[in-house]
Design an enzyme around this catalytic site. Structure first.
Site, PDB file in Angstrom:
ATOM      1  N   LYS A 195     136.190  76.868 -71.316  1.00 40.19           N
ATOM      2  CA  LYS A 195     136.255  77.988 -70.364  1.00 40.19           C
ATOM      3  C   LYS A 195     137.482  78.848 -70.662  1.00 40.19           C
ATOM      4  O   LYS A 195     138.573  78.318 -70.920  1.00 40.19           O
ATOM      5  CB  LYS A 195     136.318  77.419 -68.942  1.00 40.19           C
ATOM      6  CG  LYS A 195     136.123  78.441 -67.831  1.00 40.19           C
ATOM      7  CD  LYS A 195     136.184  77.755 -66.467  1.00 40.19           C
ATOM      8  CE  LYS A 195     135.951  78.720 -65.316  1.00 40.19           C
ATOM      9  NZ  LYS A 195     136.064  78.040 -64.009  1.00 40.19           N
ATOM     10  N   SER A 228     132.395  79.744 -60.906  1.00 43.13           N
ATOM     11  CA  SER A 228     132.854  80.676 -61.918  1.00 43.13           C
ATOM     12  C   SER A 228     132.521  80.248 -63.347  1.00 43.13           C
ATOM     13  O   SER A 228     132.408  81.090 -64.227  1.00 43.13           O
ATOM     14  CB  SER A 228     134.372  80.837 -61.797  1.00 43.13           C
ATOM     15  OG  SER A 228     135.036  79.608 -62.072  1.00 43.13           O
ATOM     16  N   SER A 260     133.332  75.429 -59.013  1.00 41.65           N
ATOM     17  CA  SER A 260     133.092  76.195 -60.245  1.00 41.65           C
ATOM     18  C   SER A 260     132.584  75.393 -61.437  1.00 41.65           C
ATOM     19  O   SER A 260     132.152  75.978 -62.431  1.00 41.65           O
ATOM     20  CB  SER A 260     134.362  76.940 -60.651  1.00 41.65           C
ATOM     21  OG  SER A 260     134.562  78.038 -59.797  1.00 41.65           O
TER      22      SER A 260
END
Ligand SMILES: [Zn+2]
Lengths: 501, 491
Positions: free
Chosen positions: B80, B155, B179
């Site tokens: 990420k 996210s 997330s």
């Protein structure tokens, strides 16, 4: 610009009662910064002592410096504070380019040390200054604003930032308001900062040099009209960079506030800056906005819970308080209060102590440090400790005098060489040929020459006017270029003339 | 060799270790897959082809030299874009960090490199991890491989989509309010949020420091456990990292895969009884609970009365911390700088940079957090939210005195169409209704696929006590043994 006529200080203290308060920041002398492993040495090239943590790079996290926490606890203990069993760091949020994260990791309502005091002596009277809190935080970087008239952020064409100082551990020591000191308020402020400096120095946790910024002071001042009980509005004076300035700043602010109150103008709660050159204080930015720092507990750090046994251990190992230590030395050195005060004022306590430890007598050590060396330091405007002579050298010098190898005048010449860095007193004495002439054969010849050259004087002496010998001593000292021991010369003259001293 | 992308991480590691295939071939197969599908999926913000091949070559060299390789050596991984990667662009999907190449690696990235995993690139996300759909990425949303017209969750939608689309077998996510888990649920993959402090935050660009937790994303529970075991463990550079040994999650997952949950007590949160959740999601969830019972688990209902306040408390605590964490993005030391033209003051440059660099959701949360911390409002908002946090923690503590784990649907709805929840922030915030309580408590939780609703994946969330991450892996692996791994339609 209007000029205000300032009232005389005596009038001010006759009509107003001052309340002062001091916030002192001390940079700790830890090897590494507060939350990272960067070195802390003063004077390095800009931005060479930085890393992701102290630059506030995205993702970097703080790890507290145990040595800094220990130093803060020791300062707290030395100031008779209680040490929190549990406390936290907090974030103080505000934007400024030299603060890498745009928040300062500090402490807010949970400081490490609270409720202490420091006794200080002013004109032989003891004043107890109460300490509200001692807490730990990180220092900011330094910004240089280029261009613009003020050297401040507004109007600058360029701003340069050095982050070497960012993250150096900083201890803030805050007093409670100090009322009731009257005309002595400026002296109390100075005595407090001096005593605080000595306490911290004795703990060996900071070099507490005001001129280098490792000790910085903000002074709060307010005036209460005589007969009233409610304290007036206070101002905070920053940029107070020496002990002398502490005293001057309080006095200047008292006079300024009195001049306003006298004509019914109200005092604004504001930050002012002390002007070293003029000795007065000036307002900071005219429309200082009330800053909301939005303090909240620092979520990147876990709470601090100093172990009680550890705190007790630190307390037991504290050095003697400087005030008590001085008292003991005064007795040992057999000095009057006044003499001791001059030693303290000259910053010579530790130097004399070390000189005695190196073998000198108390009187001998005091004589050199307070005499010749203090005079030099004064002339050059430097601290006595940086004058160029070490306690060991002074002790050696005094030893040479005691051995009769140097007289007072010669010793001064040798000391000059020491200060100039020519070597040890003994080396300089030999190299410059400054040793006292003690060979009696050579001296006797010089004495005989002097007697022969001054028959009138010699006759007076023979007649019992022993005091006249001084003239002959002078002559002998002249021919031996001062390298003779005056006492020996005098004895020799009297004995050659058959007079009993 | 395109079927290399269909293997599990464990299989890939074994094949590479056996010498049947090289790490370079495995990396190349995944890079090819990215080249083939990522234009449509947009899981990646940056693909590090050179770095990946170099890391793979290194694994091959070490294998040839007879060195012992770790359990994931040579296995490709996507990271990420909120974790700092040395020399590799790291943006947190924000304009304000465009082009920033960190001078250091996050601890987790360091551990991944040391383990010999091959980092393929950085994955898309909502800007600064604020969102549940990746629609707030400054670089465009990621599309759900199950239906390219729908969100992949957020996210960490990029990490979840990358593994669902077979672009990578493993990915790293970060979970502040869900997330990792919610993207896992809506992409039919496994996502685990470890115990807070169990995985290092050093190098994780902070959103909310007291909640952010990095964790593994995978297509199956065993792979997630393997990745978890590689990244977890105490880190002296993170003061909030727990100085304790990590529970053996790999063994727990292996145990669970036997499909026997006899003696395990599972709690159903009565407050999450379906209100606000899609009927299809609740149906799949009830079927999964039924399956757990069949595996021998004892299922009881547990009341957690304060969970209903979790969402509002979270939306005070997280933005408050974010308002402070994001203050450092000012154009002075790194990233975007706007207005530095000699006509603007330093303060103006800082302000113009933030105006231009932050997206609307980030600004919304900074404003919210700034307000909540303001003097005069602190006690009513931030202070009150912290009290709620304590009450929620008590709910968990008392629940775990009665049961081993708690279960709930991971998220109230399946992947929704783009644009359907952006006009009302609260509708978006609801996506994390079931995941947020765990973040406030600090315990671990995992989302594991439990079925389909309207042809789209549904996830089941398993929550465990702090530092008992192994428990959730056992239950997750057991459920997986009956539900199976979900396979999206071909792209
Ligand atoms: Zn540093």
């Amino acid at each position: 610009m209007t000029t205000t006529v300032l009232p005389p200080y005596d009038d001010v203290v006759a009509r107003y009662e001052p309340v002062i308060g001091l916030e002192t920041h001390v940079e700790l002398g830890t090897k590494t910064k507060m939350f990272c492993g960067c070195p802390t040495e003063f004077g390095a090239e800009p931005n060479t002592q930085v890393c992701p943590v102290c630059l506030g790079l995205p993702g970097a996290l703080p790890v507290p410096n145990r040595a800094a926490i220990e130093a803060t606890i020791r300062i707290g203990l030395a100031l008779n504070c209680s040490i929190a069993e549990w406390c936290r760091f907090a974030r103080k949020n505000y934007f400024y380019p030299d603060m890498p994260k745009n928040f300062q990791t500090s402490q807010y309502d949970e400081p490490l040390c609270v409720d202490g005091y420091l006794d200080v002596e002013v004109d032989g009277e003891m004043v107890r200054v109460e300490i509200e809190r001692v807490h730990l935080e990180e220092d900011t970087g330094k910004t240089l604003h280029v261009g613009g008239a003020t050297g401040r952020i507004h109007g600058a064409t360029e701003s340069l930032v050095d982050y070497n100082r960012a993250g150096i551990p900083l201890v803030e020591i805050v007093t409670k308001p100090i009322p009731g000191t009257g005309a002595k308020a400026p002296l109390v402020a100075r005595a407090y900062v001096t005593e605080l400096r000595d306490v911290i120095r004795s703990l060996n946790v900071s070099d507490v040099r005001m001129e280098q910024g490792s000790m910085r002071c903000d002074v709060n001042t307010s005036l209460t009209p005589a007969g009233q009980t409610e304290w007036g509005t206070r101002t905070e004076t920053k940029n107070v960079n020496s002990l002398r300035s502490v005293e001057r700043a309080v006095r200047a602010e008292m006079i300024r506030q009195a001049s306003l109150l006298d004509v019914g103008t109200r005092i604004f709660q504001e930050t002012r800056h002390f002007q070293e050159d003029t000795g007065d204080t000036r307002a900071g930015r005219s429309k200082e906005e009330a800053t909301d720092y939005r303090y909240f507990p620092e979520p990147d750090l876990v709470p601090m819970a100093p172990d009680a046994a550890w705190v007790a251990e630190l307390k037991a190992a504290l050095p003697e308080a400087p005030r008590l230590h001085r008292k003991r030395l005064q007795e040992q050195w057999d000095l009057t209060d006044q003499d001791m005060q001059s030693v303290v004022n000259a910053g010579a306590v530790e130097l004399i102590e070390a000189t005695i430890a190196a073998g000198a007598t108390a009187a001998g050590a005091r004589k050199w440090w307070l005499g010749e060396l203090a005079r030099r330091a004064n002339e050059e405007g430097i601290e006595l400790s940086t004058v160029g002579a070490t306690p060991a050298q002074v002790a050696e010098l005094q030893q040479l005098v005691d051995e009769g190898k140097l007289n007072d005048k010669l010793a001064r010449a040798v000391l000059e060489g020491v200060v100039a860095g020519e070597g040890s007193p003994r080396e300089i004495m030999t190299a410059r040929g400054l040793e006292v002439v003690s060979d009696t054969g050579a001296l006797t010849a010089a004495v005989d020459d002097a007697i022969a050259a001054n028959p009138d004087v010699a006759a007076k002496i023979r007649d019992g006017k022993v005091a006249a010998a001084g003239a002959l001593v002078g002559a002998v000292m002249k021919t031996t270029r001062g390298q003779a021991d005056a006492k020996t010369v005098r004895e020799l003259i009297l004995s050659r003339l058959g007079v009993e001293g | 060799m395109s079927d290399l992308t269909r293997l599990t991480a464990a299989e890939l590691a074994a094949t590479i270790a056996a010498g049947d295939v090289s790490a370079v071939e495995v990396a190349q197969a995944h890079l090819d897959r990215i080249a083939a599908v990522d234009e449509r999926v947009h899981a990646f913000l940056h693909v590090d082809t050179e770095g990946a091949l170099a890391a793979a070559r290194d694994v091959d060299t070490r294998r040839a030299a007879g060195e012992e390789l770790g359990p994931l050596a040579g296995v490709p991984i996507a990271v990420k874009d909120v974790l700092a990667t040395k020399g590799v662009p790291t943006t947190a999907a924000s304009r304000i960090l465009e082009g920033w190449r960190p001078p250091y690696d996050a601890t987790i990235v360091e551990r991944l490199r040391a383990a010999g995993t091959v980092m393929l690139g950085k994955t898309n996300m909502d800007e600064f991890a604020m969102g549940s759909s990746t629609e707030y990425s400054a670089y465009g949303a990621t599309n759900n491989p199950w239906d390219l017209g729908r969100i992949p969750g957020g996210s960490g939608g990029g990490s979840a989509a990358a593994i669902a689309a077979y672009e990578a077998p493993l990915a790293i996510g970060t979970d502040t309010g869900g997330s990792i888990r919610q993207p896992g649920a809506v992409t039919g993959t496994v996502g685990a949020k470890p115990t807070y402090g169990g995985t290092s935050r050093y190098g994780l660009i902070a959103f909310s420091s007291s909640l952010d937790t990095p964790g593994p994303c995978a297509r199956n529970v065993q792979d997630a456990a393997l990745l978890h075991s590689v990244i977890a463990g105490h880190d002296p550079r993170d003061s909030t990292s727990i100085p304790q040994a990590v529970p053996d999650v790999v063994a727990a997952a292996r145990l669970g895969a036997n499909g026997d949950l006899t003696g395990v007590k599972v709690g159903l949160v009565s407050e999450f009884n379906g209100e606000g959740a899609e009927p299809g999601v609740m149906a799949a969830f009830r079927d999964a609970v039924e399956a757990l019972t069949k595996l021998g688990a004892e299922v009881v209902e547990i009341s957690c009365p304060h969970f209903q306040y979790a969402l509002p408390a979270y939306y005070l605590i997280a933005p408050s911390e974010a308002s402070s964490n994001l203050a450092r993005f000012d154009g002075v030391r790194f990233g975007l700088r706007t207005g530095d033209d000699g006509k603007h003051s330093l303060e103006e440059v800082m302000s113009l940079t933030r105006e231009a660099g932050f997206g609307p959701e980030v600004k919304r949360r900074i404003i919210l957090g700034t307000y909540a911390l303001s003097s005069g409002y602190y006690d009513a908002y931030y202070g009150q939210a912290q009290k709620v946090r304590t009450l929620i923690t008590r709910d968990f503590t008392s629940a775990f005195e009665q049961v081993d784990v708690l279960v709930s649907p991971t998220t109230p709805f399946v992947a929704f169409p783009f644009g359907s929840r952006t006009s009302d922030p609260y509708q978006m915030y609801l996506a994390d209704l079931f995941t947020i309580p765990t973040n406030l408590y600090g315990g671990p939780a995992i989302s594991v696929p439990c079925g389909l609703s309207e042809g789209l994946p549904v996830g089941l969330q398993i929550m465990a006590p702090t530092m008992a991450d192994d428990r959730m892996y056992r239950v997750a692996a057991a459920l997986e043994s009956t539900v199976g791994v979900l396979t999206p339609p071909a792209l």
